[in-house]
Design a protein around this motif. Structure first.
Motif, mmCIF file in Angstrom:
data_model
loop_
_atom_site.group_PDB
_atom_site.id
_atom_site.type_symbol
_atom_site.label_atom_id
_atom_site.label_comp_id
_atom_site.label_asym_id
_atom_site.label_seq_id
_atom_site.Cartn_x
_atom_site.Cartn_y
_atom_site.Cartn_z
ATOM 1 N N VAL A 346 14.917 -58.653 -41.735
ATOM 2 C CA VAL A 346 15.977 -57.646 -41.797
ATOM 3 C C VAL A 346 16.060 -56.901 -40.469
ATOM 4 O O VAL A 346 17.141 -56.646 -39.935
ATOM 5 N N ILE A 385 22.339 -52.612 -43.530
ATOM 6 C CA ILE A 385 21.122 -53.082 -44.218
ATOM 7 C C ILE A 385 21.475 -53.780 -45.524
ATOM 8 O O ILE A 385 20.951 -54.872 -45.825
ATOM 9 N N LEU A 389 20.759 -57.717 -46.618
ATOM 10 C CA LEU A 389 20.002 -58.045 -47.832
ATOM 11 C C LEU A 389 20.824 -58.879 -48.802
ATOM 12 O O LEU A 389 20.294 -59.751 -49.501
#
Length: 394
Positions: A346, A385, A389
């Motif tokens: 990430v 983010i 994901l």
């Protein structure tokens, strides 16, 4: 002059796993690299750049001090250090402060102070300091030993003696390890490097109560979670307890190196001349900048703003119901996102999308944005983010 990666490899000790961007400058909550890429910064230099980048009042204060006095050593007095000491002790509700250069140095000093207090009062056989498993207190030989993570204890033997480790939030384990040889316990209100794990309020309150009864000093390591980061002056202020010693660093300097430990009246006069020192401690330039940090961030109005922005971040993450997210935790703008995937994946994808984040342990994305970050900027970063994901298979 362009950055030469081969020269860096040749001349700089290989002790960091650096990421690719070569950072050249910053503005507000953004950093820029040598290729003119722009990054929203959710790291603030691992909790250091509390005022972001290019803060006018901070620049004015430090620049003015640079022109008058940069250093004079602690053989003499200097006005910025006394001003900062007065402001910091008053805001912290503590008695005195010792200034050094880093969090590790602050924690070393706190350990020395606790051991001397106990030596003066009880003699030489009461010197053990308890810390928590999964804690992190620094990179020196002593603070590595104080760190309750075995992975940091490789290679560097022999370590300083006199430490034992307690399971976080386990009161019975604490009681079992609280022998007559213990002089202090050192706690992080939130275990940052250990995974952004807040301690339980009930555990902390009971530990402090027992320590007060037995005259065992309570040290709070506020290097990462102090100076408004959690929406309070210190992280431990969320637990309604008092400390004997509090260590500070990172965000207090807003980019320049500073560390220190605050003393309650109980331990304020334990050290005598010659017991402790720091050549660069109480540096006038750093102290001038730190006074601006306290003035800008450490007040009830700004505490409330940080608290609300932290709650907003948690709300955005929780409402997404992303299957990769296991847990969201932390206080204020010190937030950990526990994920099923590798957090470094990430982190690297985020760089490509113009966002800088941290990790903690094997499964946590750690967020420590500048405390001056806006609600809009927080939304931009969290959306990035969540998008990353969402593209990772379960």
């Amino acid at each position: 002059m362009s950055y030469d990666f081969n020269e860096a490899k040749e001349h700089i000790v290989n002790s960091y796993g650096r990421l690719d961007p070569v950072i050249t400058h910053g503005e507000g909550a953004y950093l820029y690299d040598s290729d003119k890429n722009k990054y929203l910064d959710f790291t603030s230099g691992i909790g250091v750049s509390s005022l972001g980048y290019g803060h006018e009042k901070w620049i004015k204060a430090t620049s003015k001090q640079l022109k008058t006095l940069v250093h004079c050593s602690n053989i003499f007095h200097n006005e910025p250090s006394v001003k900062l000491a007065k402001e910091l002790t008053e805001k912290a509700n503590m008695n005195k402060v010792f200034f050094g250069n880093s969090g590790a140095e602050a924690n070393e000093g706190a350990i020395k102070l606790a051991r001397k207090y106990s030596y003066d009062k009880y003699g030489a056989d009461r010197s053990t300091v308890l810390t928590l498993l999964q804690s992190f207190h620094g990179r020196t030989i002593t603070t590595l030993k104080a760190t309750g993570q075995e992975k940091f204890h490789k290679y560097f033997f022999p370590f300083t003696e006199g430490f034992d480790y307690v399971k976080a939030n386990d009161l019975e384990d604490f009681k079992a390890r609280l022998t007559d040889e213990v002089c202090a316990i050192m706690l992080e209100a939130i275990q940052g490097e250990g995974g952004v794990i807040p301690l339980d309020k009930e555990f902390v309150q009971e530990v402090v109560k027992i320590c007060n009864e037995k005259d065992v000093l309570v040290i709070f390591d506020e290097v990462q979670c102090g100076i408004a980061r959690t929406g309070k002056m210190f992280g431990y202020n969320n637990f309604d307890v008092e400390a004997d010693i509090v260590t500070v660093a990172k965000g207090l300097g807003a980019g320049l190196p500073i560390g220190g430990f605050l003393c309650s009246s109980k331990v304020a006069d334990v050290f005598n001349p010659g017991d402790h020192g720091s050549t660069f401690g109480a540096n006038p330039v750093v102290c001038a900048g730190a006074s601006v940090v306290l003035d800008e961030l450490c007040n009830e109005k700004y505490f409330e703003k940080i608290t609300k922005r932290g709650a907003y971040v948690k709300e955005l993450i929780e409402e997404a119901k992303n299957p990769q997210i296991v847990d969201v935790r932390g206080m204020g703008l010190m937030i950990g996102i526990k994920v099923k995937c590798d957090p470094t994946l990430v982190q690297k994808e985020a760089i490509k999308k113009g966002l800088l984040v941290l990790t903690a342990g094997k499964d946590v994305i750690r967020l420590l944005p500048p405390l001056v970050i806006t609600k809009k900027e927080l939304k931009i970063g969290i959306d990035i983010i969540l998008e990353i994901l969402s593209n990772i298979e379960n």
